[in-house]
Design an enzyme around this catalytic site. Sequence first.
Site, PDB file in Angstrom:
ATOM      1  N   ASN A 152       0.799  -1.218   0.000  1.00 50.44           N
ATOM      2  CA  ASN A 152       0.000   0.000   0.000  1.00 50.44           C
ATOM      3  C   ASN A 152       0.836   1.275   0.000  1.00 50.44           C
ATOM      4  OD1 ASN A 152       0.483  -1.224   2.671  1.00 50.44           O
ATOM      5  ND2 ASN A 152      -0.374   0.674   3.456  1.00 50.44           N
ATOM      6  N   GLN A 180      -5.331  -3.301  -1.431  1.00 54.19           N
ATOM      7  CA  GLN A 180      -4.787  -2.267  -2.304  1.00 54.19           C
ATOM      8  C   GLN A 180      -4.749  -2.702  -3.762  1.00 54.19           C
ATOM      9  OE1 GLN A 180      -4.286   1.418  -2.316  1.00 54.19           O
ATOM     10  NE2 GLN A 180      -3.782   0.625  -0.309  1.00 54.19           N
ATOM     11  N   SER A 200     -11.619  -4.433   0.766  1.00 56.25           N
ATOM     12  CA  SER A 200     -12.220  -3.266   1.405  1.00 56.25           C
ATOM     13  C   SER A 200     -12.874  -2.394   0.344  1.00 56.25           C
ATOM     14  CB  SER A 200     -11.155  -2.469   2.159  1.00 56.25           C
ATOM     15  OG  SER A 200     -11.730  -1.374   2.831  1.00 56.25           O
ATOM     16  N   HIS A 202     -13.936   0.738   0.095  1.00 56.35           N
ATOM     17  CA  HIS A 202     -13.605   2.136  -0.208  1.00 56.35           C
ATOM     18  C   HIS A 202     -12.317   2.280  -1.010  1.00 56.35           C
ATOM     19  CE1 HIS A 202     -10.360   3.305   2.783  1.00 56.35           C
ATOM     20  NE2 HIS A 202     -10.713   2.130   3.264  1.00 56.35           N
ATOM     21  N   THR A 238     -25.553  -7.193  12.769  1.00 56.32           N
ATOM     22  CA  THR A 238     -26.533  -6.852  11.743  1.00 56.32           C
ATOM     23  C   THR A 238     -25.833  -6.392  10.472  1.00 56.32           C
ATOM     24  OG1 THR A 238     -28.110  -6.182  13.448  1.00 56.32           O
ATOM     25  CG2 THR A 238     -28.510  -5.378  11.205  1.00 56.32           C
ATOM     26  N   CYS A 327      -3.333   4.926   7.421  1.00 57.14           N
ATOM     27  CA  CYS A 327      -3.548   4.333   8.743  1.00 57.14           C
ATOM     28  C   CYS A 327      -2.450   4.694   9.726  1.00 57.14           C
ATOM     29  CB  CYS A 327      -3.657   2.812   8.625  1.00 57.14           C
ATOM     30  SG  CYS A 327      -5.033   2.283   7.603  1.00 57.14           S
TER      31      CYS A 327
END
Length: 385
Positions: A152, A180, A200, A202, A238, A327
Amino acid sequence: MRDRIYLDYAATTPLGNAARTAMLPWLGDLFGNASSVHGNGREARKACEKARKQIAEAIGAEPNEIYFTSGGSESDNWAVKGTAFAHQKAGNHIITTAIEHHAILNTCKWLEKQGFSITYLPVDEEGWISPEQVEKAITNRTILISVMTANNEIGTIEPVDEIGKIARHYRIPFHTDAVQAIGSVPISCQNTGADLISLSAHKFYGPQGVGALYIRSGLKIEPLIHGGNQERGLRAGTNNVAGIAGMGAAISECMEAAPNVNRSVREYRDRLIRGIIERVPDCRLNGPEGDRRLPGNCHFSFDGIEGEALLLRLDLAGIACSGGSACTSGSPSPSHVLDAIGLNPSMMNGSLRITLGRHTTRDEIDEVLNVLPEIVQQLRCMRGS
């Protein structure tokens, strides 16, 4: 005032039209719980199963091998912890690399405190992990190999197909963090032989806060989150129906657009790399060149300046980039990736990650090439004065 230039696609991508369209109904009139048996619940479950199928098709998996999570970090944690505890009777040894995302590295450090043994394999100066190194590290106590598909920070694409073959030969579960890479690199659970793949949303123009973990059918794994019977009893909570619907639509749109998008992104990447090398003295491209690098990744180090000052100046000029992984933004520690490839401290401090995406234009690249050299020169002059 001109529009800002966004060149931090590795940190997150803007929400795509397909994802937005798929999500909107679930942010308004549709609001059922996918675990409910009534009509509202059945509609929610239908949306989740559609997305599960879309994600499975993107990586060559079966829909019942896709499990929804809150994002890449949860998927990584679950893959490593869940496999480790499910297989600990067979051994306690895990193999990974020194340049993994912190979601892997910090999970492994935690597992060391629980009695597991971790081998952190070194990489070469381009961030490349040798399959031979992986094979040499295997012992009769090895229960998991985890190697990212692409880094990344510096964009190195790792030889996960070859590593997967080694893992299959020794019958060791293999996990790859493809967060990535998806959309930029062909990801196939069959070609890699991966038993677990982290994704992921996004990172490929889907919503933040939702991800998935591919778990090969038949692999033993312990749940990470306990509670209800969602996700076939393996991941309680949920379902985030709006996010899941957006993720499914985003990955389908991304995979369809990938060939054309990656072609143009690669062209702009190479233009940017050439331009920086030509115009800025005492700089270094970190990571490999050409096809072994993610199409949209440029990572440079500039001697004699502070990376934070460079980022702030670029931001004031309307250009959004980063120093490395989002991150670890704000961390006082130097990049573990740059340290692993042997970069000296002076160059590490002056690092800049520029990452391109589907909305990047040639004019934006040319604007960076006009602005960046002058900023670097100014910062060097200020430091030398």
